[in-house]
Motif scaffolding. Sequence first.
Motif, short mmCIF file in Angstrom:
data_model
loop_
_atom_site.label_atom_id
_atom_site.label_comp_id
_atom_site.label_asym_id
_atom_site.label_seq_id
_atom_site.Cartn_x
_atom_site.Cartn_y
_atom_site.Cartn_z
N THR A 107 0.84 -1.21 0.00
CA THR A 107 0.00 0.00 0.00
C THR A 107 0.86 1.25 0.00
O THR A 107 0.62 2.20 -0.78
N ARG A 123 -3.81 8.08 3.57
CA ARG A 123 -3.23 6.87 2.97
C ARG A 123 -2.30 6.15 3.94
O ARG A 123 -2.21 4.91 3.91
N LEU A 174 -4.51 4.04 5.97
CA LEU A 174 -4.92 2.83 5.25
C LEU A 174 -3.85 1.75 5.36
O LEU A 174 -4.15 0.59 5.68
N SER A 190 -3.75 0.28 8.81
CA SER A 190 -4.82 -0.67 9.12
C SER A 190 -4.45 -2.07 8.66
O SER A 190 -4.74 -3.06 9.35
N LEU A 247 -10.01 -4.17 4.09
CA LEU A 247 -10.24 -3.02 4.95
C LEU A 247 -11.52 -3.19 5.76
O LEU A 247 -11.57 -2.83 6.94
N ALA A 255 -11.19 0.53 10.02
CA ALA A 255 -11.93 0.98 8.83
C ALA A 255 -12.63 2.33 9.05
O ALA A 255 -12.55 3.21 8.17
N VAL A 315 -10.02 5.13 8.70
CA VAL A 315 -9.58 5.33 7.33
C VAL A 315 -10.65 6.06 6.53
O VAL A 315 -10.36 7.02 5.79
N GLU A 316 -11.88 5.62 6.64
CA GLU A 316 -12.97 6.25 5.90
C GLU A 316 -13.13 7.73 6.27
O GLU A 316 -13.32 8.58 5.38
N TYR A 358 -10.17 9.82 4.81
CA TYR A 358 -10.33 9.97 3.36
C TYR A 358 -11.39 11.03 3.04
O TYR A 358 -11.21 11.86 2.13
N LEU A 371 -11.78 6.89 -1.56
CA LEU A 371 -11.22 5.66 -1.00
C LEU A 371 -11.43 4.49 -1.96
O LEU A 371 -10.53 3.64 -2.12
N LEU A 387 -8.60 1.77 -3.27
CA LEU A 387 -8.76 0.34 -3.02
C LEU A 387 -8.80 -0.45 -4.31
O LEU A 387 -8.23 -1.55 -4.41
#
Length: 450
Positions: A175, A220, A223, A226, A291, A297, A300-301, A304, A311, A315
């Motif tokens: 990633t 990022r 992400l 995670s 994710l 999660a 991250v959401e 973003y 996102l 992905l």
Amino acid sequence: MPRLHSRALAAGCATLLFSLVTPAVAAHAVTGAQLSGTLSDGATWTADMPAHWNGTLLLFSHGFGPTTAADAPSDAVKAELLAEGDALVGSSYDPNGSMWALGSAERDQFATLAAFREQVGEPTRAISVGESMGGLVNAQLARDGGGRIDGALGLCGLVAGGVDLDNYQLDAEYTLATLFNPADADRLVGFSGAADSNALAARLTAAVTAAQQTPSGRARIALAASYLNLADWAPGETAPAATDYAGQEAQQYDWIAQGLLYFIVPARWSVEQSAGGNTSWNKGVDYAALLRQSVHAPQVEALYREAGLDLRTDLATLTRGAHISADPAAVRELQRTSTAGQGLGVPLLDVHTTADQLVPVEQEGAFAQRVRAAGDSALLRQAYIARQGHCNFTTAEIIASLHALEQRLDTGHWGGATTSDRLQRSADELNLDGAAFVRYRPDALSGVRR
């Protein structure tokens, strides 16, 4: 057999032992001594005897690093154990190969135990203790050691095993490379040497450092974190609130800024050396599904959204570009040497810090599931320390955990010995260096390939 807790009792029995058990005579003859030896594969072992041996032998499995014999997690723990009357022993593992010495570690530890018995005498009780990579060795000894050891204490153990470790680390590194440094996306495995892996770690760390300066970069990084199962509580910081997503990312970045990639990327080279090829893969991985399985999660959401990034696009990019394949023979070798949880032969107590940046606490959940599937949950107990850092235990926490295991061996049942309250009370009563046992349940481990 029950542990002889009283040094006076042990000393008082010396004459009886002399007349009944010849090996025990040798044991008492070397009390207070330091011993060492060499095994048939070149591994060395070392032992420390207390001034008055109570009959208990602790077999210590050290973590990833130089293959040097060690018999205790720290000098402070060693001093306390010797004062309690325990004998200590441990091996280097095979010194002629990789620092990921799982190919020889279990064999060498059992051989060390046999060498101690031959040179010193038969202990009344043998307990395996292991930390970090040695915690994986310890879990293997607990699986296979019935009749040779009586119980096991795991400390910050890498109990999910080498295959899962390499795969979730690959997910995070892939990633970072894909989103920040695409030229490296095809250079993440199959290293030509240690210099190659160190150079990659440097490039990825520099890319993360630059990315941290922007909202999109921070999203990022979260992400990637995670997928890495990276703790969001860093040293010297207060644990962020459950919805403080920016604070969580900042502390995850702190771990990376402190050199995390400089450890885990070169460590992959050692694993590849040991297994004989690339042991991880992401071909066919759905990074959106991955994710969704992560406790991070929502973080991250949210990041973003705040950054104005899509996102789903990132992905999809990750999923579309995931084409790294493993060497099947290397994977089989790693599965053979570097897994545990297929069952337990003796009682095992695992202890883990809740914010471990190198061996995530989520490994304990994956391990417990495998032990449960094998039908051996009654032999396993797990305890947790509310603290940041890998293997960051106090002496009191380790000694109290050992005493809880010994209670299980004395009585034949766990009772309440491993509850956080009981362990905390036991540690406090030692009047050593404090403790922070806590009730805790690990989240799911990301990156496990089904």
